[in-house]
Design a protein around this motif. Structure first.
Motif, PDB file in Angstrom:
ATOM      1  N   PRO A   1      -4.225   9.921  -0.301  1.00  8.18           N
ATOM      2  CA  PRO A   1      -3.578   8.652   0.025  1.00  8.18           C
ATOM      3  C   PRO A   1      -4.593   7.654   0.563  1.00  8.18           C
ATOM      4  CG  PRO A   1      -3.136  10.266   1.744  1.00  8.18           C
ATOM      5  CD  PRO A   1      -3.866  11.001   0.645  1.00  8.18           C
ATOM      6  N   PHE A   2      -4.251   6.383   0.473  1.00 12.26           N
ATOM      7  CA  PHE A   2      -5.108   5.365   1.071  1.00 12.26           C
ATOM      8  C   PHE A   2      -5.177   5.587   2.584  1.00 12.26           C
ATOM      9  CE2 PHE A   2      -3.535   2.956  -2.717  1.00 12.26           C
ATOM     10  CZ  PHE A   2      -4.765   2.800  -3.337  1.00 12.26           C
TER      11      PHE A   2
ATOM     12  N   THR B   1       5.875   9.875   1.052  1.00 10.26           N
ATOM     13  CA  THR B   1       5.732   9.277  -0.276  1.00 10.26           C
ATOM     14  C   THR B   1       6.472  10.118  -1.311  1.00 10.26           C
ATOM     15  OG1 THR B   1       3.579   8.358   0.317  1.00 10.26           O
ATOM     16  CG2 THR B   1       4.084   8.527  -2.027  1.00 10.26           C
TER      17      THR B   1
ATOM     18  N   TRP C   1     -12.201   2.115  -4.956  1.00  7.27           N
ATOM     19  CA  TRP C   1     -11.422   3.313  -4.624  1.00  7.27           C
ATOM     20  C   TRP C   1     -11.280   4.214  -5.857  1.00  7.27           C
ATOM     21  CZ3 TRP C   1      -9.775   5.453  -0.196  1.00  7.27           C
ATOM     22  CH2 TRP C   1      -8.819   6.474  -0.278  1.00  7.27           C
TER      23      TRP C   1
ATOM     24  N   VAL D   1       0.808  -1.212   0.000  1.00 10.58           N
ATOM     25  CA  VAL D   1       0.000   0.000   0.000  1.00 10.58           C
ATOM     26  C   VAL D   1       0.845   1.267   0.000  1.00 10.58           C
ATOM     27  CG1 VAL D   1      -0.226  -0.052   2.519  1.00 10.58           C
ATOM     28  CG2 VAL D   1      -1.936   1.156   1.144  1.00 10.58           C
ATOM     29  N   TRP D   2       1.971   1.265   0.707  1.00 13.54           N
ATOM     30  CA  TRP D   2       2.781   2.480   0.811  1.00 13.54           C
ATOM     31  C   TRP D   2       3.356   2.905  -0.535  1.00 13.54           C
ATOM     32  CZ3 TRP D   2       3.686  -2.020   3.595  1.00 13.54           C
ATOM     33  CH2 TRP D   2       3.129  -2.042   4.883  1.00 13.54           C
TER      34      TRP D   2
ATOM     35  N   TRP E   1      -5.932   0.800   5.424  1.00 17.50           N
ATOM     36  CA  TRP E   1      -6.082   0.122   4.127  1.00 17.50           C
ATOM     37  C   TRP E   1      -5.198  -1.122   4.118  1.00 17.50           C
ATOM     38  CZ3 TRP E   1      -9.588   1.490   0.510  1.00 17.50           C
ATOM     39  CH2 TRP E   1      -9.490   0.931  -0.765  1.00 17.50           C
TER      40      TRP E   1
ATOM     41  N   TYR F   1       9.240   2.464   1.271  1.00 22.33           N
ATOM     42  CA  TYR F   1       7.785   2.302   1.256  1.00 22.33           C
ATOM     43  C   TYR F   1       7.391   1.234   2.271  1.00 22.33           C
ATOM     44  CZ  TYR F   1       8.370   4.724  -3.221  1.00 22.33           C
ATOM     45  OH  TYR F   1       8.704   5.623  -4.208  1.00 22.33           O
TER      46      TYR F   1
ATOM     47  N   ASP G   1       1.639   2.581  -3.392  1.00 17.06           N
ATOM     48  CA  ASP G   1       0.557   2.629  -4.373  1.00 17.06           C
ATOM     49  C   ASP G   1      -0.398   3.814  -4.256  1.00 17.06           C
ATOM     50  OD1 ASP G   1       1.349   0.291  -5.655  1.00 17.06           O
ATOM     51  OD2 ASP G   1       0.291  -0.978  -4.219  1.00 17.06           O
ATOM     52  N   HIS G   2      -0.117   4.778  -3.390  1.00 19.88           N
ATOM     53  CA  HIS G   2      -1.038   5.905  -3.231  1.00 19.88           C
ATOM     54  C   HIS G   2      -1.270   6.630  -4.554  1.00 19.88           C
ATOM     55  CE1 HIS G   2      -0.980   5.564   1.096  1.00 19.88           C
ATOM     56  NE2 HIS G   2       0.327   5.696   1.141  1.00 19.88           N
TER      57      HIS G   2
ATOM     58  N   TYR H   1     -12.605   7.938  -6.169  1.00 23.20           N
ATOM     59  CA  TYR H   1     -11.607   8.970  -6.474  1.00 23.20           C
ATOM     60  C   TYR H   1     -12.026   9.792  -7.687  1.00 23.20           C
ATOM     61  CZ  TYR H   1      -6.846  10.805  -7.299  1.00 23.20           C
ATOM     62  OH  TYR H   1      -5.753  11.607  -7.491  1.00 23.20           O
TER      63      TYR H   1
ATOM     64  N   ARG I   1       1.251   7.671 -10.276  1.00 14.85           N
ATOM     65  CA  ARG I   1       1.244   8.795  -9.338  1.00 14.85           C
ATOM     66  C   ARG I   1       2.395   9.757  -9.623  1.00 14.85           C
ATOM     67  NH1 ARG I   1       2.334   6.065  -5.005  1.00 14.85           N
ATOM     68  NH2 ARG I   1       4.578   6.353  -5.072  1.00 14.85           N
TER      69      ARG I   1
END
Length: 600
Positions: A226-227, A392, A243, A217-218, A231, A381, A220-221, A247, A569
């Motif tokens: 951010p998630f 991030t 999501w 997850v860290w 999450w 991450y 993939d924001h 979004y 991102r």
């Protein structure tokens, strides 16, 4: 005399570099770099994504760009602490050009610049409306003719593409198109995202049901949102789909779902695209100035052409079309391929009660998920990285600061450590007949991904099924032909089959350009993705950056955007700034336009 601190060393070099650049003394600037040096620029100096390697390339870039860019105010970022380790001093700095502000990273060896990263962060006069610049929202006072936020959005949605034209059309509404759309929205660039599926996120929802993110997850924001902190580390596909749908709505994107792009043509005289789409059963003609293909880094599905496919009585699917295991209990399934999708599909089919065989045609790089998280990603991450103050944005820039030419040198030791840590796991895989590799030079997963976008699997459990024989394995041969009820391999092996899944990867993204625009334009642009490393599936010559991604191409006003969530991102920022500058009529002198060396 006291030894200079890391911050002092960086201050001295930045001051010298700043003075040299401001007075146009290119020789003085170049002499601040060591012989073995790298300057990676993301838009700020080159209006391109470009890495200059060595003093001669840096001199050539400055000779071309310096007078137009007018850099100034190079200064160390006081919010970031410089560091010193293993003879390398590194730190962060800020700078300006005539039209933009930027942020950078510097590494010094023996008092000279070894690596330099310069990135454009915002255009002067066109800053994003955030922080103190955020919109008020409510309109205080009295105005009988004013419209509510909802009414304004409805008007915009009704008019854009009909009575007014978007500046940018983005073909593809997955995570790449959505991230770029969000960036453009914040910059005030009118854009429409075209997506053939019914809902945002369907590109995830409609894949096989066991699909989930293999990246944590860290990593993939999305931009801006951010998630949440709760999450899951590895998000299931339907959760990602929801999501993305949320979004798209809250970021107020002009997202045309259930819309098919039928054709696109560029007019060299009017400098305008004619994009024909079908929406709600109606043909709509859009006339944007810029066209972005965000159709997925993987490109068009590769389906091998085999003798007997027309007589095979069972089902045949590319992995991108595979719905999941529910309909195949007690069926005989042959999965051709041995990378991420193949392993995921095989494991899900076994869980669903199918008799499944994986055909491994060539060696595959395997890395266990927990090992990759701890050894490969943990410093940038992870919860550990967050606790150490790693944001991030900072993690993205540190990763970007390593030039591709030498990145493998940093990756090799990590993968050697992974191989040692999981030695028994790899021995068991090889004992089962699985063909392993560690990349052309032992640099592992990230370099394989950057060079070719294939050839690996992040193990989240399927390998145990290969090891114990639950997933049958046939390695070292490829499919020869199909009969009515089997797959016959080139070594003569006959594999009875009710379903054949071709987990055989994808072609270059310029294949979409051939379909939508023309073969001539696709060939003009050439192959998309890869570094030119002269390793398998990444032919030379050396490019130094990803081919044709997030930057100008040989076809004017045509751009490619994609990659994983991290890349969507990070690089959407630089692509959006390039598009915004053109929207505002700014001069954007491109240095080092991507050359075409390969058609696909």
């Amino acid at each position: 005399m006291l030894e200079e601190s890391p911050g002092t060393r960086i201050d001295i070099v930045l001051a010298k570099l700043g003075r040299a650049l401001e007075r146009g003394d290119i020789d003085a600037a170049v002499n601040l770099f060591q012989a073995d040096c790298y300057w990676r620029d993301l838009v700020a100096f080159t209006w391109n994504l470009k890495t200059m390697e060595g003093q001669d390339q840096i001199r050539d870039m400055l000779t071309s760009q310096l007078a137009a860019i007018k850099p100034a105010r190079l200064r160390q970022d006081e919010m970031e602490r410089p560091g010193d380790a293993d003879g390398v001093t590194e730190g962060w700095f800020e700078f300006e050009t005539e039209v933009a502000r930027g942020h950078g990273h510097i590494r010094l060896k023996n008092g000279l610049i070894w690596t330099l990263l310069t990135t454009m962060t915002e255009l002067k006069g066109h800053e994003e409306p955030r922080g103190a610049r955020r919109p008020l929202g409510a309109e205080h006072g009295h105005d009988p003719s004013r419209k509510t936020w909802k009414e304004k959005r409805e008007t915009e949605a009704a008019e854009l593409g009909y009575t007014s034209q978007p500046y940018v059309v983005i073909i593809g509404g997955g995570q790449g198109g959505i991230a770029l759309g969000a960036r453009l929205r914040q910059l005030g660039v009118p854009a429409i995202i075209i997506e053939k599926n019914e809902r945002p996120g369907d590109s995830w929802r409609k894949r096989y049901k066991s699909l989930c993110l293999h990246d944590p997850v860290w990593y993939d924001h999305l931009p801006y949102i951010p998630f949440p902190e709760n999450w899951p580390v590895f998000a299931p596909k339907d959760k990602i789909g929801d999501w993305l749908e949320m979004y798209t709505k809250v970021m107020e994107l002009n997202y045309w779902s259930s819309t098919t792009c039928k054709s696109a043509r560029y007019d060299d005289v009017t400098k305008e695209w004619t994009v024909v789409v079908e929406r709600d059963g109606e043909e709509v003609v859009l006339r944007p100035k810029q066209l972005v293909l965000a159709t997925g880094m993987s490109g068009k599905p590769n389906v091998p052409k085999l003798r007997g496919q027309d007589i095979f009585k069972g089902e045949q699917q590319h992995s991108s079309q595979h719905p999941g295991p529910d309909a195949y209990r007690e069926k005989r399934v042959v999965v051709i391929g041995s990378n991420n999708s193949a392993h995921d599909i095989c494991a899900a089919l076994w869980e669903g009660g199918a008799d499944v065989t994986m055909v491994q045609r060539s060696s595959t790089h395997i890395v266990r998920s927990d090992t990759l998280m701890e050894t490969g990603l943990g410093d940038l991450y992870s919860e550990r990285a967050l606790a150490a103050g790693m944001t991030t944005r900072k993690a993205d820039l540190i990763f970007a600061s390593l030039p591709y030419r030498i990145m493998h040198e940093f990756q090799i030791p990590l993968y050697e450590k992974m191989r040692e840590r999981d030695a028994k796991f790899y021995a068991d895989l090889e004992k089962a007949g699985f063909m392993l590799d560690w990349g052309a030079d032992g640099s592992g997963l990230f370099m394989k991904y950057l060079r070719r976008g294939s050839g690996y699997y992040i193990d989240v459990g399927a390998c145990d099924l290969v090891i114990d024989g639950s997933i049958k394995l046939k390695s070292g041969s490829d499919a020869s032909h199909l009969t009515e009820d089997s797959v016959v391999l080139k070594d003569g092996t006959v594999l009875p089959a009710d379903l054949v899944v071709y987990a055989t990867g994808y072609g270059s993204m310029n294949g979409w350009a051939a379909d939508l625009i023309s073969r001539e334009v696709a060939d003009k642009v050439g192959k998309v993705w890869g570094l030119g490393s002269d390793t398998p599936k990444d032919p030379g010559p050396w490019e130094g950056e990803q081919r044709n991604m997030w930057k100008p191409t040989q076809q004017e006003a045509l751009w490619f955007h994609g990659g994983n969530l991290h890349q969507s991102r990070h690089y959407s920022q630089y692509l959006s700034l390039q598009l915004k500058a053109r929207c505002e009529g700014m001069s954007t002198p491109v240095y080092g336009l991507q050359e075409r060396h390969h058609l696909a």
